[in-house]
Motif scaffolding. Structure first.
Motif, PDB file in Angstrom:
ATOM      1  N   LEU A 263      21.130 -95.693 -31.446  1.00 45.81           N
ATOM      2  CA  LEU A 263      22.377 -94.954 -31.639  1.00 45.81           C
ATOM      3  C   LEU A 263      22.358 -94.267 -33.011  1.00 45.81           C
ATOM      4  O   LEU A 263      21.684 -94.729 -33.929  1.00 45.81           O
ATOM      5  CB  LEU A 263      23.578 -95.900 -31.549  1.00 45.81           C
ATOM      6  N   PRO A 264      23.088 -93.150 -33.166  1.00 47.76           N
ATOM      7  CA  PRO A 264      23.109 -92.460 -34.465  1.00 47.76           C
ATOM      8  C   PRO A 264      23.910 -93.244 -35.493  1.00 47.76           C
ATOM      9  O   PRO A 264      24.888 -93.922 -35.167  1.00 47.76           O
ATOM     10  CB  PRO A 264      23.779 -91.119 -34.141  1.00 47.76           C
ATOM     11  N   VAL A 265      23.492 -93.143 -36.750  1.00 46.74           N
ATOM     12  CA  VAL A 265      24.149 -93.833 -37.859  1.00 46.74           C
ATOM     13  C   VAL A 265      24.605 -92.766 -38.865  1.00 46.74           C
ATOM     14  O   VAL A 265      23.798 -91.946 -39.311  1.00 46.74           O
ATOM     15  CB  VAL A 265      23.207 -94.831 -38.548  1.00 46.74           C
ATOM     16  N   LEU A 266      25.908 -92.768 -39.202  1.00 49.05           N
ATOM     17  CA  LEU A 266      26.459 -91.845 -40.202  1.00 49.05           C
ATOM     18  C   LEU A 266      26.523 -92.566 -41.539  1.00 49.05           C
ATOM     19  O   LEU A 266      27.218 -93.569 -41.679  1.00 49.05           O
ATOM     20  CB  LEU A 266      27.852 -91.374 -39.780  1.00 49.05           C
ATOM     21  N   LEU A 267      25.805 -92.036 -42.553  1.00 47.77           N
ATOM     22  CA  LEU A 267      25.769 -92.629 -43.874  1.00 47.77           C
ATOM     23  C   LEU A 267      26.830 -92.006 -44.768  1.00 47.77           C
ATOM     24  O   LEU A 267      27.195 -90.838 -44.580  1.00 47.77           O
ATOM     25  CB  LEU A 267      24.392 -92.438 -44.518  1.00 47.77           C
ATOM     26  N   PRO A 268      27.308 -92.736 -45.763  1.00 43.20           N
ATOM     27  CA  PRO A 268      28.310 -92.165 -46.689  1.00 43.20           C
ATOM     28  C   PRO A 268      27.715 -91.011 -47.490  1.00 43.20           C
ATOM     29  O   PRO A 268      26.496 -90.826 -47.560  1.00 43.20           O
ATOM     30  CB  PRO A 268      28.663 -93.357 -47.597  1.00 43.20           C
ATOM     31  N   VAL A 269      28.618 -90.249 -48.118  1.00 37.31           N
ATOM     32  CA  VAL A 269      28.184 -89.135 -48.958  1.00 37.31           C
ATOM     33  C   VAL A 269      27.420 -89.666 -50.156  1.00 37.31           C
ATOM     34  O   VAL A 269      27.795 -90.687 -50.747  1.00 37.31           O
ATOM     35  CB  VAL A 269      29.397 -88.297 -49.404  1.00 37.31           C
ATOM     36  N   GLN A 270      26.334 -88.977 -50.505  1.00 42.39           N
ATOM     37  CA  GLN A 270      25.491 -89.400 -51.618  1.00 42.39           C
ATOM     38  C   GLN A 270      25.082 -88.181 -52.426  1.00 42.39           C
ATOM     39  O   GLN A 270      24.982 -87.079 -51.894  1.00 42.39           O
ATOM     40  CB  GLN A 270      24.248 -90.117 -51.091  1.00 42.39           C
ATOM     41  N   ALA A 271      24.861 -88.392 -53.718  1.00 47.56           N
ATOM     42  CA  ALA A 271      24.379 -87.326 -54.600  1.00 47.56           C
ATOM     43  C   ALA A 271      22.860 -87.281 -54.517  1.00 47.56           C
ATOM     44  O   ALA A 271      22.195 -88.318 -54.599  1.00 47.56           O
ATOM     45  CB  ALA A 271      24.837 -87.569 -56.031  1.00 47.56           C
TER      46      ALA A 271
ATOM     47  N   ASN B 184      36.631 -95.709 -48.625  1.00 49.86           N
ATOM     48  CA  ASN B 184      37.550 -95.163 -49.639  1.00 49.86           C
ATOM     49  C   ASN B 184      36.810 -94.473 -50.783  1.00 49.86           C
ATOM     50  O   ASN B 184      37.323 -94.368 -51.895  1.00 49.86           O
ATOM     51  CB  ASN B 184      38.458 -96.262 -50.212  1.00 49.86           C
ATOM     52  N   GLN B 185      35.605 -93.992 -50.499  1.00 47.10           N
ATOM     53  CA  GLN B 185      34.890 -93.171 -51.469  1.00 47.10           C
ATOM     54  C   GLN B 185      35.269 -91.715 -51.246  1.00 47.10           C
ATOM     55  O   GLN B 185      35.215 -91.220 -50.132  1.00 47.10           O
ATOM     56  CB  GLN B 185      33.377 -93.351 -51.318  1.00 47.10           C
ATOM     57  N   ILE B 186      35.662 -91.043 -52.310  1.00 44.54           N
ATOM     58  CA  ILE B 186      36.120 -89.658 -52.193  1.00 44.54           C
ATOM     59  C   ILE B 186      34.928 -88.754 -51.912  1.00 44.54           C
ATOM     60  O   ILE B 186      34.023 -88.606 -52.738  1.00 44.54           O
ATOM     61  CB  ILE B 186      36.862 -89.213 -53.468  1.00 44.54           C
ATOM     62  N   VAL B 187      34.926 -88.176 -50.715  1.00 41.86           N
ATOM     63  CA  VAL B 187      33.826 -87.326 -50.274  1.00 41.86           C
ATOM     64  C   VAL B 187      33.919 -85.947 -50.906  1.00 41.86           C
ATOM     65  O   VAL B 187      32.922 -85.371 -51.339  1.00 41.86           O
ATOM     66  CB  VAL B 187      33.836 -87.215 -48.733  1.00 41.86           C
TER      67      VAL B 187
END
Length: 597
Positions: free
Chosen positions: A162-170, A231-234
């Motif tokens: 299944l696809p996995v969505l990762l959090p926003v990263q720099a 709750n990380q601001i994207v």
């Protein structure tokens, strides 16, 4: 009651019998001025009372729609990541060790996956050998790609396909530039054995989120932000809280549930805080609407409404008189011209100034008169054209049978004079003409097409002293199949004129044929002088279209053959050229398997 009815009837008849100019003025007064005045007044009354509540509801709805767009985008990326699961050919190449053929096979796959979504940034495919195949829309490869592969692989394995969505990263690219991206990872499994053979990774810049947020800010005249499930601001339109924590916001504790709104005061300014949550990703969008902007629009709208209503009301009354004059003037002139046409004057014309309905009517009036004059001229010279047609019919009486019989007579006279070469040439030419000039028959057989080609090559060898040798590698079962006529001979003719004729020494032409699924392929190769890479690319580019080659030698060029094949079998069929300078040329002809027809 009766007097009132008679009075109304007289008023109606008076209006109906008045000129069109007066009618138009009345229409403008009642249908423009009065409704506009009433609508403006009523709209302002309701608008001034409900603007703030409506703006709040509208922004909430718009935020939900924008989050739906973001959801759909992420869902699309997840669906695209599933495409390799259905590409069996790609899976076979991916499971193999590193090779040049593997790299060439996977490059177009990665490119096509990256081009499906215009906002995607990078696509990576990693096999079980940790070999990386990628396509980038950035100015470099992300520097942490090798460190991320084990982490991605563990996430993909845990998701079990299944696809996995990762959090926003720099991320930082090899060029030194930086960006913020969110990533979708998915394991690629063999379609048969369900064994993992690699994984696919999509990087998408938060610029796609920025577009969504900018749309929101264009509506609210405020600022917006999005944060993910952790709750990380994207993204923050003011760039003040990028990659920060939503818990640090002073109004975070007031955001409860999936959606809602509440009044808010920040830095001595009043706002309406509206938020909504994505049901698929869990991401939350928060918009801060300045109350001052809402009330300012209400004041401006009130003033503009009053001024516009007064201006339009006065302008409509004045313009109605001018417009009625311009509308009725051409109609009156056309009425006079029609009376002249009725009297027999066919040379009158209406001068058309505008492209409105009256101008269109005048244009058709002029076209009607011109057509009438043309018909009169056509009747006058119909007898002359009829005689010319009869003469052309007499001139066309010589039919192909006359040509066949004449060639046969020449051949028999050559045999009587023991001139075998002239007899053989006449015979082969006659057979070519008989095959080529058969009316109403588009298809022959593979055997008849090859026989026609042999007649043609015999005549060319008589001219060039047996310079050309023909080798046929066509399986016996293909010889009896139907085939579009006159497609092989022009290709061989092109090989002779542009490749073999300019070559010193004997020329060799080989024709091979084979079936591949529902298609039949003919490969015509020669050992001529070949073509440059630029010429081959230009020819193949032309062969993808249906452009007739008017400059083809002999009138039936390769491009004409390609056009006939595409029109007969479909756009997926036609010619393809492969050649190198000094190494000969190969023309690949793709036809639909004629057994299926």
């Amino acid at each position: 009651m009766g007097k009132r009815l008679r009075k109304r009837t007289r008023v109606w008849h008076s209006i109906a019998n008045s000129s069109m100019k007066k009618k138009l003025i009345i229409v403008f007064v009642f249908l423009i001025t009065l409704p506009l005045t009433l609508t403006s007044y009523i709209s302002f009354q309701y608008y001034s009372k409900s603007l703030q509540s409506n703006a709040q509801a509208y922004v909430s709805r718009t935020a939900s729609e924008l989050m739906d767009k973001l959801e759909n985008y992420i869902s699309d990326v997840k669906r695209i990541s599933a495409l390799p699961l259905f590409m069996t050919d790609m899976q076979q190449k991916l499971a193999q060790p590193l090779s040049i053929e593997k790299m060439r096979s996977l490059e177009p796959v990665v490119l096509s996956l990256n081009n499906i979504k215009k906002d995607s940034t990078s696509v990576y495919i990693i096999d079980n050998y940790d070999e990386l195949y990628y396509n980038l829309k950035t100015d470099g490869l992300r520097q942490d790609i090798r460190q991320k592969i084990p982490y991605w692989r563990s996430l993909a394995k845990e998701a079990e396909g299944l696809p996995v969505l990762l959090p926003v990263q720099a991320v930082e690219y090899s060029s030194g530039n930086k960006d913020y991206v969110f990533t979708v990872v998915r394991e690629i499994r063999d379609a048969v054995s369900i064994v993992p053979i690699g994984m696919i990774v999509f990087d998408t810049s938060v610029s796609v989120i920025a577009k969504t947020v900018e749309e929101m800010d264009a509506i609210t005249k405020g600022h917006s932000m999005i944060w993910d499930q952790q709750n990380q601001i994207v993204f923050d339109s003011e760039r003040a809280f990028m990659m920060g924590r939503a818990e640090d916001l002073p109004y975070f504790s007031r955001i409860e549930g999936d959606q809602g709104s509440f009044p808010l005061e920040l830095d001595n300014a009043e706002y309406i805080c509206t938020y909504t949550t994505s049901a698929k990703t869990g991401w939350k969008m928060v918009a801060l609407i300045p109350v001052k902007e809402v009330t300012a629009k209400a004041t401006l709208t009130r003033n503009v409404t009053i001024l516009v209503t007064l201006a339009i009301s006065g302008f409509a009354l004045a313009v109605s008189i001018v417009i009625s004059h311009f509308l009725t003037g051409p109609l009156s002139k056309m009425s006079r011209l029609m009376k002249q046409v009725q009297g027999g004057n066919m040379d009158v014309r209406l001068k058309v100034k505008y492209a409105d309905e009256v101008g269109l009517l005048g244009k058709h009036f002029n076209q009607m008169l011109e057509r009438i004059n043309e018909l009169i001229g056509e009747v006058a010279d119909s007898r002359l054209r009829k005689k010319e047609a009869e003469m052309r019919m007499l001139q066309s009486q010589i039919n192909p049978h006359f040509i066949y019989n004449t060639l046969e007579t020449i051949r028999m006279m050559a045999e009587l004079n023991d001139d075998d070469r002239v007899s053989a040439m006449t015979y082969n030419l006659g057979q070519m003409l008989r095959y080529s000039l058969t009316k109403g028959v588009e298809s022959g057989t593979v055997a008849s097409e090859l026989e026609h080609l042999e007649h043609y090559l015999y005549l060319q060898n008589m001219r060039f002293n047996d310079k050309f040798a023909l080798t046929l590698k066509v399986p016996e079962p293909l010889l009896g199949r139907p085939m579009l006529k006159l497609v092989l001979q022009p290709v061989v003719e092109n090989s002779i004129y542009h490749g073999l004729e300019k070559r010193e020494g004997p020329g060799e032409i080989t024709i091979s044929a084979y079936d591949l699924g529902d298609d039949t392929y003919f490969i015509l190769t020669d050992n001529g002088i070949g073509m440059s890479r630029e010429t081959v690319e230009r020819l193949n580019g032309h062969y993808e279209t249906l452009v007739y080659d008017t400059n083809s030698r002999g009138g039936i060029g390769l491009q004409n053959v390609n056009e006939r094949i595409k029109l007969h079998y479909g756009p997926a069929y036609g010619l393809q050229v492969e050649s190198r300078l000094g190494q000969g040329t190969a023309v690949i002809m793709k036809l639909r398997n004629m057994v299926a027809e």
